[in-house]
Scaffold this active site. Structure first.
Site, PDB file in Angstrom:
ATOM      1  N   LYS A  31      -1.552  39.232   4.211  1.00 56.45           N
ATOM      2  CA  LYS A  31      -0.224  39.856   3.988  1.00 56.45           C
ATOM      3  C   LYS A  31       0.882  38.797   3.948  1.00 56.45           C
ATOM      4  O   LYS A  31       0.669  37.649   4.371  1.00 56.45           O
ATOM      5  CB  LYS A  31       0.049  40.857   5.099  1.00 56.45           C
ATOM      6  CG  LYS A  31       0.236  40.220   6.460  1.00 56.45           C
ATOM      7  CD  LYS A  31       0.420  41.285   7.525  1.00 56.45           C
ATOM      8  CE  LYS A  31       0.372  40.663   8.907  1.00 56.45           C
ATOM      9  NZ  LYS A  31       0.080  41.650   9.938  1.00 56.45           N
ATOM     10  N   TYR A 256      27.740  20.194  12.000  1.00 57.82           N
ATOM     11  CA  TYR A 256      28.701  21.276  12.236  1.00 57.82           C
ATOM     12  C   TYR A 256      28.877  21.571  13.712  1.00 57.82           C
ATOM     13  O   TYR A 256      27.948  21.396  14.502  1.00 57.82           O
ATOM     14  CB  TYR A 256      28.201  22.569  11.574  1.00 57.82           C
ATOM     15  CG  TYR A 256      28.326  22.585  10.074  1.00 57.82           C
ATOM     16  CD1 TYR A 256      29.573  22.475   9.466  1.00 57.82           C
ATOM     17  CD2 TYR A 256      27.203  22.738   9.278  1.00 57.82           C
ATOM     18  CE1 TYR A 256      29.678  22.504   8.086  1.00 57.82           C
ATOM     19  CE2 TYR A 256      27.297  22.771   7.906  1.00 57.82           C
ATOM     20  CZ  TYR A 256      28.536  22.654   7.308  1.00 57.82           C
ATOM     21  OH  TYR A 256      28.633  22.690   5.958  1.00 57.82           O
TER      22      TYR A 256
HETATM   23  C1  LIG Z   1      -1.310  41.291  10.425  1.00 58.92           C
HETATM   24  C2  LIG Z   1      -2.452  42.174  10.607  1.00 58.92           C
HETATM   25  C3  LIG Z   1      -3.694  41.664  10.990  1.00 58.92           C
HETATM   26  C4  LIG Z   1      -3.928  40.196  11.300  1.00 58.92           C
HETATM   27  O1  LIG Z   1      -3.190  39.798  12.414  1.00 58.92           O
HETATM   28  P1  LIG Z   1      -3.327  38.307  13.018  1.00 58.92           P
HETATM   29  O2  LIG Z   1      -2.866  38.470  14.402  1.00 58.92           O
HETATM   30  O3  LIG Z   1      -2.416  37.463  12.199  1.00 58.92           O
HETATM   31  O4  LIG Z   1      -4.731  37.905  12.895  1.00 58.92           O
HETATM   32  C5  LIG Z   1      -4.745  42.546  11.099  1.00 58.92           C
HETATM   33  N1  LIG Z   1      -4.599  43.854  10.832  1.00 58.92           N
HETATM   34  C6  LIG Z   1      -3.414  44.385  10.446  1.00 58.92           C
HETATM   35  C7  LIG Z   1      -3.324  45.842  10.153  1.00 58.92           C
HETATM   36  C8  LIG Z   1      -2.306  43.567  10.325  1.00 58.92           C
HETATM   37  O5  LIG Z   1      -1.141  44.086   9.958  1.00 58.92           O
END
Ligand SMILES: *Cc1c(COP(=O)(O)O)cnc(C)c1O
Length: 363
Positions: A31, A256
């Site tokens: 994702k 800044y």
């Molecule tokens: C993001 C996600 C994962 C993986 O999570 P990690 O902690 O990055 O391994 C797995 N299942 C779902 C539904 C997710 O949204």
């Protein structure tokens, strides 16, 4: 020029290391553009390393991966319930998530009209509060599996809400709720298919949560929040050319807000990178509970006591950043190291925050 160098062979190494440790199917979770690494390139590297099923959380991500990996299984982990989305899912043979009886009916109807069967995984909401059949609604899932002939149930999953915490009570509770949902399906004569609930932290820390498969995102990047004996590699590096080298006199402000004054003459490197690229941007602290505010405050204070010094690496040496991080510029103190214009400054950074217009270079 700034760039994010992504080491595909390291991603593959991490994948193989995780597969051998975990011992069940490892589904790469890609994702958010594969956590900023670039999803199609990351998926191809993993495919070559042996991964054949990939998970994503948005339809557009699923379609993009389908475009480059025609014979991989793309598992879309969020439920999509509009006619237009369902049509695309069916056309591309994406494996869909079903989390309610209504969405199952919609998907089944669309699949029937196209004379197809749609591969689906059922989502169970064991505590995340987002989507999926609640444990008490498992009867609805049974009904969907039994009476909607154009859906092919290939898996069942859930998702942990607190796998990174020291307190493991919710992991245990969610696992046992998930087990109850699965046995209710089985008692009704339904084969739940591939069962999965664990993300990186849970898969590494709680072997009993591995079931038939685990969904691994951050550990593929070598970033895990729990202790592990695995030697996972850091798969990417942000770097940028030093664009100016000069001396500043004592008593000179840098950056800044006038928060930093040189105590003596300092040799500086000016580096054209900053917040705009994602440098030192972090997750918003989206919390309003007093005890969380205090906890974050304490963490901030600790990082300050540790001199709070943010650093970059130039010619293999660490160079402290001085003054505030700017939108497009940071300044490093190079009084003690060798550095010329054009040398690379390297930064440890979570790729998730690296702006999408920073070029990814795959090696
Ligand atoms: C993001 C996600 C994962 C993986 O999570 P990690 O902690 O990055 O391994 C797995 N299942 C779902 C539904 C997710 O949204």
């Amino acid at each position: 020029m700034s760039e994010l160098v992504v080491k595909k062979s390291y991603i593959a190494d991490n994948y193989r290391e995780l597969c051998s440790e975990i011992g069940v199917t490892v589904i790469p979770m890609l994702k958010g553009n594969a956590y900023g690494l670039g999803d199609t390139e990351t998926a191809s590297a993993l495919y070559d390393a042996g991964a054949k099923t990939f998970a994503v959380s948005r339809l557009e991500e699923a379609l993009r991966l389908h475009g480059v990996l025609k014979d991989a299984e793309i598992l879309l982990l969020s439920p999509y319930g509009t006619e237009a989305a369902v049509k695309k899912i069916l056309e591309c043979g994406i494996t869909a998530t079903v989390g309610s009886y209504d969405s199952a009916v919609l998907l089944n109807g669309a699949a029937a009209r196209q004379n197809r069967k749609c591969r689906v995984h059922f989502a169970f909401d064991t505590g995340m509060g987002r989507y999926g059949f609640l444990p008490a609604e498992t009867g609805q899932a049974v009904k969907a599996a039994k009476y909607l002939p154009n859906l092919e149930l290939c898996g069942c999953f859930s998702h942990f809400s607190n796998s990174f915490s020291k307190d493991n009570s919710s992991v245990h509770e969610q696992t046992s709720l998930f087990n109850e949902c699965l046995s209710e399906l089985e008692k009704s004569g339904i084969n739940p298919g591939m069962r999965h609930i664990a993300n990186s932290n849970a898969a590494l820390k709680y072997p009993e949560t591995r079931f038939d498969a685990v969904r691994i995102g951050s550990a593929l990047l070598g970033r895990v929040a729990v202790g592990t004996r695995l030697k996972l590699k850091d798969v990417c590096e942000f770097s940028c050319d030093v664009c100016e080298v000069r001396w500043l006199p004592a008593g000179q402000n840098v950056g800044y807000g006038n928060t930093f004054k040189t105590k003596k003459a300092v040799r500086i490197a000016v580096i054209p990178a900053g917040y705009a690229d994602g440098l030192y941007v972090s997750k918003v602290k989206d919390t309003f509970r007093l005890r969380d505010v205090l906890r974050y405050g304490w963490q901030d204070a600790k990082s300050l006591i540790g001199k709070g010094s943010l650093c970059c690496e130039i010619n293999g040496r660490s160079a402290p950043l001085i003054g505030r991080i700017g939108f497009t510029t940071v300044v490093a103190d190079i009084s003690k190291i060798e550095c010329e214009v054009g040398d690379r400054a390297k930064f440890h950074i979570n790729p998730m925050y690296v702006n999408s217009n920073v070029e990814r270079r795959y090696v």
